[in-house]
Structure formats: structure tokens, C-alpha cells
Write a protein that holds these residues in place. Structure first.
Motif, PDB file in Angstrom:
ATOM      1  N   VAL A 489       0.758  -1.016  -0.110  1.00 30.72           N
ATOM      2  CA  VAL A 489       0.148   0.021   0.078  1.00 30.72           C
ATOM      3  C   VAL A 489       0.943   1.232  -0.066  1.00 30.72           C
ATOM      4  CG1 VAL A 489      -1.787   1.127   1.193  1.00 30.72           C
ATOM      5  CG2 VAL A 489      -1.709  -1.202   1.462  1.00 30.72           C
ATOM      6  N   VAL A 490       0.860   2.063  -0.874  1.00 29.53           N
ATOM      7  CA  VAL A 490       1.623   3.335  -1.206  1.00 29.53           C
ATOM      8  C   VAL A 490       0.735   4.322  -0.698  1.00 29.53           C
ATOM      9  CG1 VAL A 490       2.666   5.036  -2.664  1.00 29.53           C
ATOM     10  CG2 VAL A 490       2.712   2.614  -3.185  1.00 29.53           C
ATOM     11  N   ASP A 491       1.321   4.775   0.532  1.00 30.55           N
ATOM     12  CA  ASP A 491       0.586   6.222   1.159  1.00 30.55           C
ATOM     13  C   ASP A 491       0.919   7.321  -0.042  1.00 30.55           C
ATOM     14  OD1 ASP A 491      -0.171   8.408   2.458  1.00 30.55           O
ATOM     15  OD2 ASP A 491       1.307   8.015   4.313  1.00 30.55           O
ATOM     16  N   ALA A 492      -0.083   7.699  -0.494  1.00 24.04           N
ATOM     17  CA  ALA A 492       0.190   8.839  -1.794  1.00 24.04           C
ATOM     18  C   ALA A 492      -0.414   9.964  -1.373  1.00 24.04           C
ATOM     19  CB  ALA A 492      -0.641   8.196  -2.844  1.00 24.04           C
ATOM     20  N   PHE A 520      -1.368  -4.647  -4.998  1.00 21.45           N
ATOM     21  CA  PHE A 520      -0.611  -3.162  -5.117  1.00 21.45           C
ATOM     22  C   PHE A 520      -1.658  -1.950  -5.016  1.00 21.45           C
ATOM     23  CE2 PHE A 520       0.875   0.435  -7.504  1.00 21.45           C
ATOM     24  CZ  PHE A 520       2.083   0.634  -6.971  1.00 21.45           C
ATOM     25  N   TYR A 521      -1.701  -0.929  -4.156  1.00 20.58           N
ATOM     26  CA  TYR A 521      -2.684  -0.214  -3.957  1.00 20.58           C
ATOM     27  C   TYR A 521      -1.849   1.319  -3.782  1.00 20.58           C
ATOM     28  CZ  TYR A 521      -5.858  -3.871  -2.429  1.00 20.58           C
ATOM     29  OH  TYR A 521      -6.519  -4.971  -2.088  1.00 20.58           O
ATOM     30  N   LEU A 522      -2.569   2.367  -4.391  1.00 22.57           N
ATOM     31  CA  LEU A 522      -2.438   3.712  -4.026  1.00 22.57           C
ATOM     32  C   LEU A 522      -3.461   4.150  -3.006  1.00 22.57           C
ATOM     33  CD1 LEU A 522      -1.381   5.149  -7.319  1.00 22.57           C
ATOM     34  CD2 LEU A 522       0.190   4.455  -5.874  1.00 22.57           C
ATOM     35  N   ALA A 523      -3.159   4.839  -1.909  1.00 31.98           N
ATOM     36  CA  ALA A 523      -4.083   5.247  -1.011  1.00 31.98           C
ATOM     37  C   ALA A 523      -3.741   6.762  -0.630  1.00 31.98           C
ATOM     38  CB  ALA A 523      -4.297   4.382   0.124  1.00 31.98           C
ATOM     39  N   GLY A 524      -4.909   7.620  -0.384  1.00 33.06           N
ATOM     40  CA  GLY A 524      -4.816   8.727   0.533  1.00 33.06           C
ATOM     41  C   GLY A 524      -4.523   9.850  -0.637  1.00 33.06           C
ATOM     42  N   HIS A 525      -4.423   9.531  -1.710  1.00 31.36           N
ATOM     43  CA  HIS A 525      -4.098  10.961  -2.787  1.00 31.36           C
ATOM     44  C   HIS A 525      -5.154  11.713  -3.162  1.00 31.36           C
ATOM     45  CE1 HIS A 525      -4.942   7.206  -4.859  1.00 31.36           C
ATOM     46  NE2 HIS A 525      -5.615   7.877  -5.797  1.00 31.36           N
ATOM     47  N   VAL A 526      -4.879  12.969  -3.639  1.00 34.02           N
ATOM     48  CA  VAL A 526      -6.192  13.727  -3.922  1.00 34.02           C
ATOM     49  C   VAL A 526      -6.838  13.324  -4.983  1.00 34.02           C
ATOM     50  CG1 VAL A 526      -5.117  15.793  -2.838  1.00 34.02           C
ATOM     51  CG2 VAL A 526      -4.436  15.281  -5.403  1.00 34.02           C
ATOM     52  N   THR A 527      -7.991  13.587  -5.405  1.00 33.02           N
ATOM     53  CA  THR A 527      -8.885  13.269  -6.551  1.00 33.02           C
ATOM     54  C   THR A 527      -8.112  13.402  -7.759  1.00 33.02           C
ATOM     55  OG1 THR A 527     -11.030  13.605  -4.987  1.00 33.02           O
ATOM     56  CG2 THR A 527     -11.230  13.393  -7.287  1.00 33.02           C
ATOM     57  N   GLU A 528      -7.587  14.599  -7.774  1.00 35.00           N
ATOM     58  CA  GLU A 528      -6.833  14.911  -9.293  1.00 35.00           C
ATOM     59  C   GLU A 528      -5.875  14.075  -9.700  1.00 35.00           C
ATOM     60  OE1 GLU A 528      -8.708  18.308  -7.484  1.00 35.00           O
ATOM     61  OE2 GLU A 528      -7.248  16.931  -6.803  1.00 35.00           O
ATOM     62  N   VAL A 529      -5.302  13.148  -8.734  1.00 33.01           N
ATOM     63  CA  VAL A 529      -4.379  12.130  -9.243  1.00 33.01           C
ATOM     64  C   VAL A 529      -5.037  11.193  -9.936  1.00 33.01           C
ATOM     65  CG1 VAL A 529      -2.781  10.184  -8.593  1.00 33.01           C
ATOM     66  CG2 VAL A 529      -2.625  12.551  -7.405  1.00 33.01           C
ATOM     67  N   ASN A 530      -6.378  10.493  -9.620  1.00 31.21           N
ATOM     68  CA  ASN A 530      -6.960   9.657 -10.429  1.00 31.21           C
ATOM     69  C   ASN A 530      -7.496  10.092 -11.709  1.00 31.21           C
ATOM     70  OD1 ASN A 530      -7.042   7.872  -8.099  1.00 31.21           O
ATOM     71  ND2 ASN A 530      -8.958   8.979  -7.235  1.00 31.21           N
ATOM     72  N   ALA A 531      -7.813  11.457 -11.886  1.00 31.10           N
ATOM     73  CA  ALA A 531      -8.057  12.037 -13.040  1.00 31.10           C
ATOM     74  C   ALA A 531      -6.794  11.897 -13.997  1.00 31.10           C
ATOM     75  CB  ALA A 531      -8.569  13.351 -12.985  1.00 31.10           C
ATOM     76  N   GLU A 532      -5.665  12.176 -13.494  1.00 26.46           N
ATOM     77  CA  GLU A 532      -4.494  12.152 -14.441  1.00 26.46           C
ATOM     78  C   GLU A 532      -4.034  10.588 -14.743  1.00 26.46           C
ATOM     79  OE1 GLU A 532      -2.176  15.859 -12.459  1.00 26.46           O
ATOM     80  OE2 GLU A 532      -1.856  13.772 -11.734  1.00 26.46           O
TER      81      GLU A 532
END
Length: 593
Positions: A489-492, A520-532
Motif C-alpha cells: 500500500v503506497v501512502d500517496a 498493489f494499492y495507492l491510497a490517500g491521494h487527492v482526487t486529481e491524481v485519479n483523473a491524471e
């Protein structure tokens, strides 16, 4: 709404305690008189550095300070003839082959100052205040210190009866040596050094006494009583009484070359913008005041336009005079109004003393003021905290000394950009764990009670993820993963953006770990990262559930819920490692052996 209108001036009070600004007007008016008196020797000295007769320093000390005072949103900053623009202007005249103090210097100066004003107006229109964050304090500190040393080297020959020099450090040192061989005059040197010593000592022990004005008056009095001119000590020439006549730029000087004028005046405008905004911003922070930086640029532009009308060199915010005003408790720009009116009275009725002012005394006042602009204390702080910023400071300083002022700015900004890119490409990486008695996920280095979760790698990456650091991201994962790792889990939370390279590599990592049976996970990042991620072709990370808003949700998706199974670590000191000591270790770092 005060201060937000860009075109209608106000006299702004700096009171933040609810008291009426009118109660402080009397003190501010008195401080303005003091600022005018202090400005006499400093402005005349810097006018001569710029290549003008000394009287132009007084011409630049009544109209520009008034215009700035009416427009600025800073209630306590002082504007006028100052070191950095004067040095740059003097260097420009030298590059054009125009002798300092000559008729050509006087004739071309309105054009130079007007071009600076127009550059500043363009900065206002383009909202260039937003770009100032890219010029770091180490760059400006090294640049200003380098200019101060350069001007001092220019002025040193005038301490012992010689003439000022021009050029870079090597040329100036050669000029000092040659002038000492040909024109060395011991009484002049004693007078000049005594002036410097008095001012430096008084600044240390009695900083609230305006010793510049007192020393200037004493120098003129000594010259009046004793025959200094007959003994070989030079004094300033006589000047006519009265306000300056309005002058207009002589555009015929463009025949010297448009490029030769536009680039140097652009540099002068950049220095005025950055130095004044930085210094006035520091005062705004100190007193919890609002500084409207875009309106400040307009004030700089119109202040310089008014200086052009009087034939003066480009003007700037004065750190030294602002410091004096601040020491005496100034709280509004009634100070600038008073200083302007006082200078008008001096020009109308009090210029007779100028011809009695010994050149070594004026030179000593200028040199002592320049010493006060040195930023070596900043270099000392940077050396202890950030070696790269320390190097930038000295690189900018040495570039100014050895190659000239323009190169000083270019070298400093270039190194700042490189340092910024390097820091962004190597963000901090931490491995996280948990404590059953606490909420959240924390670095394993912070406290021995934080333990990793069985078969889980919690990986924190603090920085934007892009082409320059995605390899470090991958290498960090490879080194941190164990043979029994089944979930990553990546603390993003610190990853504010990803570029196309990072998005493609994240998708490759996801597929590779999936083949190995690792979630494999990305977690805690801002919504804009998902859009990118979606925009750059890594949409499967979103659609297949590899991104989560919180680490706990990612762990839950992988089958881990509280209480998490923890890996016990053997640390003999863990039992005695108190929470207080752990917090101190986190705040100050481990004790160095």
C-alpha cells in the motif's frame, strides 16, 4: 476593502490593535523628517554611484517617495535612491562608454529610469508578482551582498583622495592599487575611516540615533571651520538651490543600441521588484499586515516614472531606511508624506551645506550603509541547515563579483532551478507501521512501538511522481519489499500529481506485482491524481480497485482489519523508550555520536 483598489491611493495605517491611526500621525510625521535627514547623505552617495551629480540623490528623495507612499499597501516601508539599482545603473553607463557625472550621464538617465518604470508596468500587467516565488532568498541574499561588496570596492579610492572605479572585482582591485599609488592622501583616509567606525559602533550600541545625519552635519561643520579643501581633502561641488526642472527622456540615445538599453534596464527592474517585495513582505509578516503585491508593483513603476521626470536614477525600496523607521515605531505612510515635504524644504532653502560636505565623509556613510546590507548571517544559517542553498548563496555572490550583476542573477536562478528539480526528483521515502493503542500509520523510524503489519508493506512517498523520480520510487519499493510481502500500500497523500511516464510505470508495476500474487494499492491521494491516471492511460488502476481514499480502506480490501497482525521487533531499548523521549527524537532527530 482598503488596499484592494489598484488605482486609488490611500494613506494606510499599520495599527492592528484597534486604535485610531490619527493618534500616531504626529510620530509618523516626525519620523518622516528623520528619514529625510538620513536620506541626504545616503541618497547623494548612491546618486554618485549611479553616475550622477550628488544633488540628484535629493531630487530622487521627494517625488518618488511621495508617489510610493500614496500607492503602497505597506504602512512602514521607505522608497528612494538605493544601492542595488544605483550600482546596476552605474555599470550600465560604464558599458555604454559614458563617464560618471558627465553631461551625457545626466541626459541619458531619464531614459534609463523610464525604461525601468515601463518594465515594472509590464510586470504589473502580467501579474509578475506570482513569479517572484521562483527567486529564492539565498539568490537575493548572495546577489545583494555581492552588489554591496562591488560598490564598496568602487568607493574605496574616494576614501583616500582617489576616484571611484568601475567593472568587476579584479578590475576594481587593480584600480584601488593604482589610485593608492597615485593619489593616496592620509588625512582623507583618516576622515573616511573615522566616519565608518563611528557609524558601525553607533549602529551596534545606539541604533535609534540617526548617526548618518549627525555625521554629515559634523563633516560639513568641520569643513566650514577648518580649511579642509586647502589641506587636500575633496568636498562636493556647489549646487543651485531649488526644485528640479521636469525633464523628458532623450530617445536619441537609442542610437547606442536598443538591446544595450533594454536588457540592463530589465535586470534593474527585476532587482527592484524582487528585493523590494521580499523586504516589504518580511515587514508584512512581522506585523501581520496584508501586502497586495500586484499593487506594490504598480507603486514601484509609478515611483520610478516620477524619478525619471526629475532626472534621477532608478529607485528602490530601502531596507536601511525602512529599518530606521521601524525602530522608531512608524505605523503609516504619513512618514513618506512628511519625508517628501521635508526634502522639498531642504532643496528650496538648505542646499548650501552640500559644498562643505567632505567626500571621504560621504563615502564613509555610503560604505557603512552598504555593510548593513550584507547577508552573511543568512549564509551562516544556510550552512548549518541546507548546504545546497549555502552553495547557491555563494555562487550568486561570486558571480556578481567576478562576472557582473546580470550574471549573478542568472547563475543564482539557474542553480535554484537545478536544486528545486533535484529535490523534487528525490523526495523522502518512509516505511510505515502501526501501534495497537494509537490511530493512524506512522514511520517505523519515529518510535520503536510502531510495528509493521504481517505480509504488508506500507510505503510512503512524499512528492510529485514524475519522470525524474519514478525510478527512485520503484527502487525504493524493491528494496523495502520482503520475500513474504503479499500486499503493498503506497501512502500517496504526498503525491499531488503524476505525469504520463509515472502513470505508465505505475500500471506496469501493478501488473508485475499482480503476476507475483502481490496486491498493489495507492491510497490517500487527492482526487486529481485519479483523473491524471485515467487521462494518461492507467485507468485500470481505478477501475480494478487499486486506488483508495484511505490506507485503512485499501487494507480492508486486501483482507486486513483491526486489530492488524503485527510483526514483533526485538529492541532492548524499546521498554524504556518513553513517549516523551520518542517525541523529542522525532522533532529533533537522533542524537549524533
Amino acid at each position: 476593502m482598503q488596499g484592494k483598489n489598484l488605482f486609488f491611493p490611500t494613506i494606510k495605517s499599520g495599527r492592528s490593535d484597534g486604535q485610531s491611526p490619527g493618534k500616531n500621525i504626529g510620530l509618523d510625521l516626525l519620523i518622516g523628517v528623520l528619514i529625510a535627514l538620513v536620506s541626504i547623505p545616503i541618497s547623494m552617495g548612491y546618486a554618485m554611484v549611479a553616475g550622477l551629480p550628488a544633488i540628484y540623490g535629493l531630487y530622487g528623495s521627494f517625488l518618488p517617495i511621495l508617489v510610493y507612499g500614496l500607492l503602497t499597501t505597506s504602512p512602514r516601508f521607505v522608497f528612494g535612491v538605493d544601492a542595488a539599482p544605483a550600482a546596476l545603473t552605474g555599470a550600465l553607463l560604464a558599458s555604454l562608454g559614458i563617464s560618471a557625472g558627465s553631461e551625457d550621464a545626466v541626459r541619458i538617465m531619464p531614459l534609463i529610469t523610464l525604461l525601468v518604470a515601463l518594465w515594472l508596468l509590464l510586470f504589473f500587467l502580467l501579474k509578475a508578482n506570482r513569479l517572484m516565488k521562483f527567486i529564492s532568498q539565498p539568490v537575493m541574499g548572495g546577489f545583494i551582498t555581492g552588489i554591496g561588496i562591488t560598490i564598496i570596492c568602487m568607493q574605496i579610492p574616494k576614501l583616500f583622495g582617489g576616484t571611484s572605479g568601475s567593472g568587476e572585482l579584479v578590475e576594481l582591485l587593480i584600480h584601488i592599487y593604482e589610485q593608492a599609488e597615485q593619489h593616496f592622501h592620509t588625512p582623507s583616509l583618516i576622515l573616511g575611516l573615522s566616519t565608518i567606525c563611528i557609524l558601525l559602533v553607533s549602529r551596534r550600541f545606539v541604533p535609534k540615533i540617526p548617526m548618518q545625519a549627525i555625521v554629515m552635519a559634523l563633516g560639513a561643520a568641520v569643513s566650514l571651520i577648518f580649511p579642509l579643501k586647502e589641506s587636500g581633502i575633496a568636498c562636493l561641488p556647489e549646487v543651485s538651490t531649488g526644485l528640479p526642472k521636469l525633464v523628458f527622456p532623450d530617445f536619441s540615445y537609442f542610437s547606442l543600441g536598443v538591446q544595450e538599453l533594454l536588457l540592463p534596464t530589465f535586470t534593474i527592474a527585476i532587482v527592484i521588484l524582487s528585493e523590494t517585495l521580499l523586504a516589504s513582505g518580511n515587514y508584512a509578516l512581522k506585523y501581520n499586515e496584508t501586502l497586495h503585491t500586484r499593487r506594490e508593483i504598480l507603486a514601484f513603476s509609478l515611483g520610478n516614472a516620477s524619478a525619471a521626470l526629475t532626472g534621477c536614477c532608478p529607485v528602490n525600496g530601502s531596507v536601511s531606511r525602512s529599518g530606521i523607521a521601524d525602530q522608531f515605531g512608524v505605523r503609516s505612510q504619513w512618514m513618506s508624506v512628511s519625508a517628501s515635504l521635508t526634502m522639498v524644504l531642504i532643496l528650496l532653502f538648505g542646499t548650501g551645506f552640500i559644498s562643505y560636505l567632505p567626500v571621504p565623509v560621504l563615502t564613509g556613510i555610503v560604505i557603512s550603509a552598504l555593510i548593513g546590507t550584507f547577508e552573511f548571517h543568512l549564509a551562516k544559517k544556510l550552512k548549518a541547515v541546507d548546504k545546497s542553498e549555502f552553495i547557491i548563496f555563494w555562487a550568486a555572490l561570486l558571480a556578481v563579483l567576478l562576472m557582473g550583476t546580470v550574471y549573478g542573477v542568472l547563475v543564482g536562478v539557474l542553480l535554484s532551478s537545478v536544486t528545486f528539480i533535484v529535490k523534487q526528483s528525490r523526495p523522502k521515502i518512509e516505511i510505515l507501521g502501526v501501534d495497537p493503542e494509537e490511530e493512524g500509520f506512522h514511520s517505523l523510524k519515529r518510535r520503536h512501538t510502531y510495528l509493521p503489519i504481517e505480509h504488508v508493506l506500507l510505503y510512503r512517498f512524499s512528492g510529485a511522481l514524475f519522470f525524474a523520480n519514478i525510478s527512485d520510487f520503484e527502487d525504493g519499493l524493491k528494496k523495502a519489499a520482503l520475500e513474504d510481502t503479499r500486499v503493498i500500500v503506497v501512502d500517496a497523500a504526498g503525491i499531488g500529481s503524476v505525469d504520463v511516464t509515472a502513470a505508465e510505470r505505475l500500471l506496469l508495476l501493478y501488473d508485475r506485482y499482480k503476476e507475483q500474487g502481490i496486491r498493489f494499492y495507492l491510497a490517500g491521494h487527492v482526487t486529481e491524481v485519479n483523473a491524471e491516471l485515467r487521462a494518461f492511460g492507467a485507468e485500470r488502476l481505478v477501475t480494478e480497485g487499486a486506488v483508495w481514499s484511505r490506507i485503512s480502506l485499501a487494507l480492508k480490501d486486501a483482507g486486513y482489519t483491526k486489530p492488524y497482525p503485527l510483526v514483533q521487533r526485538s529492541h532492548p531499548e524499546a521498554a524504556t523508550h518513553s513517549e516523551h523521549i520518542a517525541e523529542k527524537t522525532w522533532a529533533y532527530g537522533p542524537k549524533r555520536k
